[in-house]
Design an enzyme around this catalytic site. Structure first.
Site, PDB file in Angstrom:
ATOM      1  N   ARG A 104     -18.413 -62.196 -18.843  1.00  0.00           N
ATOM      2  CA  ARG A 104     -18.256 -63.642 -18.769  1.00  0.00           C
ATOM      3  C   ARG A 104     -19.335 -64.210 -17.882  1.00  0.00           C
ATOM      4  O   ARG A 104     -19.470 -63.805 -16.735  1.00  0.00           O
ATOM      5  CB  ARG A 104     -16.910 -63.975 -18.110  1.00  0.00           C
ATOM      6  N   THR A 108     -20.689 -70.562 -16.894  1.00  0.00           N
ATOM      7  CA  THR A 108     -20.119 -71.236 -18.077  1.00  0.00           C
ATOM      8  C   THR A 108     -18.763 -70.652 -18.477  1.00  0.00           C
ATOM      9  O   THR A 108     -18.033 -71.265 -19.247  1.00  0.00           O
ATOM     10  CB  THR A 108     -21.057 -71.072 -19.283  1.00  0.00           C
ATOM     11  N   ASP A 200      -9.957 -59.868 -10.067  1.00  0.00           N
ATOM     12  CA  ASP A 200     -10.981 -59.410 -11.014  1.00  0.00           C
ATOM     13  C   ASP A 200     -10.672 -57.966 -11.418  1.00  0.00           C
ATOM     14  O   ASP A 200     -10.815 -57.037 -10.609  1.00  0.00           O
ATOM     15  CB  ASP A 200     -12.370 -59.513 -10.372  1.00  0.00           C
ATOM     16  N   ASP A 203     -13.602 -55.327 -11.109  1.00  0.00           N
ATOM     17  CA  ASP A 203     -13.910 -54.980  -9.717  1.00  0.00           C
ATOM     18  C   ASP A 203     -12.819 -54.103  -9.118  1.00  0.00           C
ATOM     19  O   ASP A 203     -13.106 -53.152  -8.376  1.00  0.00           O
ATOM     20  CB  ASP A 203     -14.076 -56.252  -8.877  1.00  0.00           C
TER      21      ASP A 203
END
Ligand code: PRP
Ligand code: URA
Length: 209
Positions: A104, A108, A200, A203
Site C-alpha cells: 500500500r 495514497t 501493521d 511489521d
C-alpha cells in the site's frame, strides 16, 4: 453474490484477541496467525465436493468418501499474507502456493504491484487468497483482479481482520468471491488502519518495526 462469513468460533476469537495485544511478541504473533489460519481453513473448505471410492478396511470392503474436484491453491498477498500459509498447508498439505506482491502506498493508500507468480495450473484450482488485513480493500480487489486476468475464476478470500469498508469494496468489485474473516472490526482511522485492529500486520509478523 459472494457471501461474507465471519468465523467467530471461540478459539478463533481468543487467538485474535491475543494477536491484537500490543505486548504480543513477534514469535507468538506468527504462531497465532498460523493457528487461526488453520482453523479458518477448516471452514473455508467446508463445501469441497466429495466422491466415493471403494476401499478395504481390515474388516471388509466399503465405499469411503474422499475430497474430489478442483485442487486447492493458496495465494498469499505479500508480504503479510505469508504469515497465514503454513497454517493452511498443515491442513491441506497438497495445496500449491502462488504469490502476489502488493504494497500500500503510504500516501495514497492505493496498492502497488511488484510481483506475481502462480502455479501453472492456477486457473484449474480453487484459489484461497490470504492476507491478515482487509482495510480499504484496495490490495484484495487488485490481487483478485490479477488472478482473474490470468484466467482464474474460482476464488475465495481469507482475512484475519476486516473493516466494513474493505469487505464492501471486495463485494462490489468481485461479487462472485466469498470472503471469510475472523473478525469484522469497527472502522478505518485517518491513516486507513483498522480500528481496533492489530496494527501493521507485516511489521508485527516480521519484526520490522
Ligand atoms: C497491508 C496488509 C494488506 C493491506 C491491506 O499490507 O497486509 O495487504 O495492507 O490494506 P488495504 O485493504 O487498504 O489495501 P502492506 O501494504 O502494509 O504491505 P506489507 O504486507 O508488505 O507490510
Ligand atoms: N494494513 C495493516 O497491516 N494493518 C491495518 O490496520 C491496515 C492495513
Amino acid at each position: 453474490m459472494g457471501n461474507l462469513h465471519v468465523l467467530n468460533h471461540p478459539l478463533i476469537q481468543h487467538k485474535v484477541s491475543m494477536m491484537r495485544m500490543v505486548e504480543t511478541n513477534t514469535k507468538d504473533f506468527r504462531a497465532l496467525a498460523n493457528e487461526i489460519s488453520l482453523l479458518m481453513a477448516y471452514e473455508v473448505t467446508r463445501d469441497l465436493p466429495l466422491e466415493s471410492k471403494e476401499i478395504e478396511t481390515p474388516i471388509c470392503k466399503t465405499q469411503a468418501k474422499f475430497v474430489a474436484g478442483r485442487s486447492i491453491g493458496v495465494v498469499p498477498i505479500l508480504r503479510a499474507g505469508l504469515g497465514m500459509v503454513d497454517g493452511i498447508l498443515t491442513l491441506i498439505p497438497n495445496a500449491k502456493v502462488g504469490h502476489v506482491g502488493l504494497y500500500r502506498d503510504p500516501r495514497t493508500h492505493k496498492p502497488v504491484e511488484y510481483y506475481c507468480k502462480l502455479p501453472i495450473d492456477a486457473e484449474k484450482r480453487t484459489l484461497i487468497v490470504v492476507d491478515p488485513m482487509l482495510a480499504t480493500g484496495g490490495s484484495a480487489v487488485a490481487a483478485i483482479q490479477f488472478l482473474k486476468d490470468r484466467g482464474c475464476s474460482d476464488i475465495k478470500l481469507m482475512n484475519l481482520i476486516a473493516a466494513p469498508e474493505g469487505a464492501k469494496a471486495v463485494m462490489d468489485a468481485h461479487p462472485d468471491v466469498d470472503i471469510y474473516v475472523a473478525s469484522m472490526d469497527e472502522k478505518l482511522n485517518e491513516n486507513a488502519y483498522i480500528v481496533p485492529g492489530l496494527g501493521d500486520a507485516g511489521d508485527r509478523l516480521f519484526g520490522t518495526k
